[in-house]
Design an enzyme around this catalytic site. Structure first.
Site, PDB file in Angstrom:
ATOM      1  N   CYS A   1       0.826  -1.190   0.000  1.00  0.00           N
ATOM      2  CA  CYS A   1       0.000   0.000   0.000  1.00  0.00           C
ATOM      3  C   CYS A   1       0.867   1.249   0.000  1.00  0.00           C
ATOM      4  O   CYS A   1       2.091   1.191  -0.040  1.00  0.00           O
ATOM      5  CB  CYS A   1      -0.910   0.007   1.231  1.00  0.00           C
ATOM      6  SG  CYS A   1      -1.900  -1.500   1.408  1.00  0.00           S
TER       7      CYS A   1
ATOM      8  N   ASP B   1      -3.776  -8.890   8.376  1.00  0.00           N
ATOM      9  CA  ASP B   1      -2.547  -8.794   9.161  1.00  0.00           C
ATOM     10  C   ASP B   1      -2.427  -7.421   9.814  1.00  0.00           C
ATOM     11  O   ASP B   1      -1.799  -7.272  10.861  1.00  0.00           O
ATOM     12  CB  ASP B   1      -1.332  -9.095   8.296  1.00  0.00           C
ATOM     13  CG  ASP B   1      -1.248  -8.225   7.044  1.00  0.00           C
ATOM     14  OD1 ASP B   1      -2.263  -7.611   6.664  1.00  0.00           O
ATOM     15  OD2 ASP B   1      -0.169  -8.176   6.425  1.00  0.00           O
TER      16      ASP B   1
ATOM     17  N   ASN C   1       1.721  -0.272   5.454  1.00  0.00           N
ATOM     18  CA  ASN C   1       2.217  -0.683   4.141  1.00  0.00           C
ATOM     19  C   ASN C   1       3.117  -1.893   4.341  1.00  0.00           C
ATOM     20  O   ASN C   1       4.114  -1.812   5.063  1.00  0.00           O
ATOM     21  CB  ASN C   1       3.006   0.463   3.499  1.00  0.00           C
ATOM     22  CG  ASN C   1       3.744   0.029   2.248  1.00  0.00           C
ATOM     23  OD1 ASN C   1       3.320  -0.882   1.546  1.00  0.00           O
ATOM     24  ND2 ASN C   1       4.857   0.684   1.972  1.00  0.00           N
TER      25      ASN C   1
ATOM     26  N   GLY D   1      14.473 -13.513  -5.374  1.00  0.00           N
ATOM     27  CA  GLY D   1      15.659 -14.041  -4.703  1.00  0.00           C
ATOM     28  C   GLY D   1      16.528 -12.966  -4.095  1.00  0.00           C
ATOM     29  O   GLY D   1      17.680 -13.232  -3.745  1.00  0.00           O
TER      30      GLY D   1
END
Length: 656
Positions: free
Chosen positions: A2, A104, A79, A379
């Site tokens: 966000c 969350d 965010n 990665g």
């Protein structure tokens, strides 16, 4: 993922109007295209304004922000992603907290209620958030341990303002835009402006692993996490004195713990209510990430790679081999990078001057990936954590040479190295040898800066600056940023200390900035399992002998995950993710280079010595010296000045 913005003020501070708040969040719409929200509250003691733009990933229907606790006394804009939120929730419910959503975000609110500022220690994820505690009239801000998510702020009399990107703060009426000469000096040294500096005076970036408390008009920041490089104990011995006395883990034990920890990090990052995939370059780190995802998935995962028509910059064949080996649903794109088309968009999105040219292919990759998925695992972090960069081999070789007799080492200071031919291409062996030898007479820490920096010596920057600008920079020493990072890790070998420095500087300031801005420009969430702090802490404690063996880098990764990595990839040389700027400057960007760096607008600023810059341009175009990276940084800086100092960011956005 966000965008957040807002302000808090005391009774004698200037309030932030709702119109200004919505302009701030509107500038962040690319970070959150799915939803928006604001919360404002004013009392006799002051007030708060919180704004949010949402990219919906978890609890698509119930995740609207700003979000409050049960009685509306604690509010948050957030965010990022908290990957262990499901594990934290039962504990908080047992302590009496009631949840209204499945997000969350709400977990952070209740953790803050329960533990205060130390709540950040319980979070496993990437985050930047601001919490307004109405009862205490306190604004609490925090940034994740490794700096995956950004947070800018400006503290002034009676007020603090904050935002995910600098451009959001510049939407506030009267926001100053004065260049900071020290920040410019830092940018030209490192190709980025490191935390906590900002390119503009009066603005700052919250440093990774830090939180900030603004209360009663004053601001306090505190570090809550550091990578444990000074602790080379194996994880079990930390809690078991008998193990510590009997010695360290075997290589097999290290590898078993690494496999377990990284697999768990990938599993947590596969939590999503929207389509998910992985970047796949065909390098070791992205192949391991995609391989672990595929091992945890019920069907082929989506993987994404891009390639270029120029062979030296094209990794598609390796990515294809990895995808075939892992049996993923692979998406491959060929792009023709155009700096002329990409530069205005890049300058606007990155807010500050940002000189890593690999931002261009990263934006292309993010754009094509977003066509299929909303979340992509990467990665990133593998090179810093497991000594994967070729320069770490140079650091080790230099350490061996440092042990030679003094009369031999005196040759390292030979002035003739300066005249040594560089050869063609920025990766030529002769060019690397010249850079290696020119730095060998310096102390190891300064030597490393000479290798990784752009305008990497005070003498070079003094030549670059005009006399007037040289006075503005004063006796500021940009090397202190890197030297302070070395001070965080004193008790290990110098190669390990150098990987620690990159973990604290290059990784958050360059790699994470590049990936966050490039991905969020297209509303794509990028997740990095290697940067799970459990993985990072394990790697920090790991002996260097497991990471480097002879000429092998990332040995422990290739040995631990050999079943996921095709043999052709295990021992391939690192290519990097770049674009041919040295060729561009001699061809299609030649006119832009001249017009930008030697034009009237740049000369009128009075920052640089015109003859010195002209000499660099002519030396590069003639092929005498490869100055492509330094010229790219100067080009980016002047283009940024035109976009952010000569015009407003909003106007620049309209043109993009």
């Amino acid at each position: 993922m966000c965008g957040i913005a807002g302000a808090a003020w005391t009774s004698d501070g200037e309030p932030l109007a709702e119109e200004s708040l919505r302009q701030m969040t509107g500038t962040l719409s690319h970070r959150g295209p799915d939803d928006e929200g604001v919360y404002l509250d004013t009392t006799s003691a002051g007030g708060v304004a919180l704004g949010h733009r949402r990219l919906s990933i978890i609890d698509l229907a119930g995740g609207h922000q700003p979000l409050s606790n049960e009685d509306g006394t604690v509010w948050i804009v957030f965010n990022g992603e908290i990957y262990n939120y499901r594990e934290l929730r039962p504990e908080l419910e047992a302590q009496g907290h009631r949840f209204q959503t499945s997000t969350d975000t709400e977990t952070i609110i209740h953790l803050y209620e329960q533990y205060g500022p130390r709540c950040v220690e319980r979070l496993r994820g990437m985050f930047a958030f601001a919490i307004w505690d109405a009862g205490r009239q306190r604004l609490f801000m925090a940034r994740d341990r490794i700096g995956q998510k950004p947070l800018f702020y400006r503290a002034e009399h009676g007020r603090i303002t904050f935002g995910s990107e600098l451009k959001s703060l510049l939407q506030i009426p009267g926001a100053p835009r004065e260049l900071d000469p020290q920040a410019v000096d830092l940018f030209l040294t490192y190709q980025y402006v490191p935390h906590p500096w900002c390119i503009l005076k009066g603005y700052s970036k919250l440093s990774p692993g830090h939180y900030a408390i603004w209360q009663n008009g004053s601001l306090h920041t505190e570090r809550y996490w550091s990578p444990p490089y000074d602790d080379d104990s194996d994880p079990e011995s930390l809690a078991n004195p008998q193990l510590a006395e009997s010695g360290s883990w075997t290589e097999t034990q290290w590898r078993e713990r690494l496999r377990e920890t990284l697999t768990e990090a990938v599993r947590l990052r596969m939590r999503s209510d929207v389509p998910i995939g992985a970047f796949l370059s065909g390098g070791i780190d992205s192949t391991i990430t995609a391989g672990l995802m595929q091992s945890l998935a019920d069907s082929p995962i989506h993987t994404f790679s891009i390639g270029f028509p120029i062979a030296a910059f094209d990794e598609r064949s390796y990515a294809r081999q990895a995808a075939e080996h892992l049996k993923t649903n692979h998406h491959e794109y060929v792009v023709e990078p155009s700096a002329l088309e990409t530069l205005p968009r890049l300058i606007w999105h990155y807010d500050e001057p940002f000189g890593d040219s690999s931002a261009i292919p990263t934006m292309y990759l993010s754009e094509v990936t977003r066509r299929e998925v909303t979340v992509a695992l990467s990665g990133d972090g593998g090179d810093e954590l497991f000594a994967g960069y070729p320069r770490y081999q140079a650091v080790r070789a230099a350490g061996i040479l440092d042990r030679l007799p003094g009369f031999v080492r005196s040759a390292f200071g030979w002035n003739g190295w300066q005249q040594f031919p560089e050869g063609a291409g920025h990766k030529s062996t002769t060019r690397r040898f010249k850079r290696f030898m020119l730095a060998m007479s310096r102390p190891p820490e300064v030597r490393y800066l000479r290798w990784v920096g752009m305008f990497n010596t005070p003498e070079m920057r003094r030549q670059l600056y005009s006399p007037e600008y040289r006075e503005q920079v004063g006796d500021f020493d940009s090397a202190e940023f890197l030297l302070n990072a070395y001070a965080h890790c004193r008790g290990r070998d110098f190669v390990t200390r150098t990987t620690c420095v990159d973990m604290l500087s290059y990784l958050p300031c360059d790699i994470m900035t590049k990936v966050d801005i490039a991905s969020m420009a297209f509303g794509l969430e990028a997740r990095s399992p290697f940067l799970d702090h459990h993985v990072a802490e394990l790697a920090a404690r790991m002996p260097l002998s497991l990471k480097m063996s002879g000429t092998r880098s990332k040995k422990v990764l290739t040995d631990t995950f050999s079943d996921l990595i095709p043999g052709s990839i295990q021992n391939r040389s690192k290519m990097g993710f770049g674009v041919p700027i040295d060729h561009w400057f001699r061809n299609e960007l030649k006119d832009l280079l001249h017009d930008t760096l030697l034009g009237e607008t740049a000369r009128a600023r009075g920052f640089f010595n015109e003859e010195f810059v002209r000499g660099m341009v002519e030396s590069h175009i003639s092929g005498r010296v490869n100055e492509c990276y330094r010229l790219w940084n100067l080009l980016i800086f002047e283009q940024w000045c035109q976009a952010f100092l000569d015009r407003t960011p909003a106007a620049c956005h309209a043109e993009v």
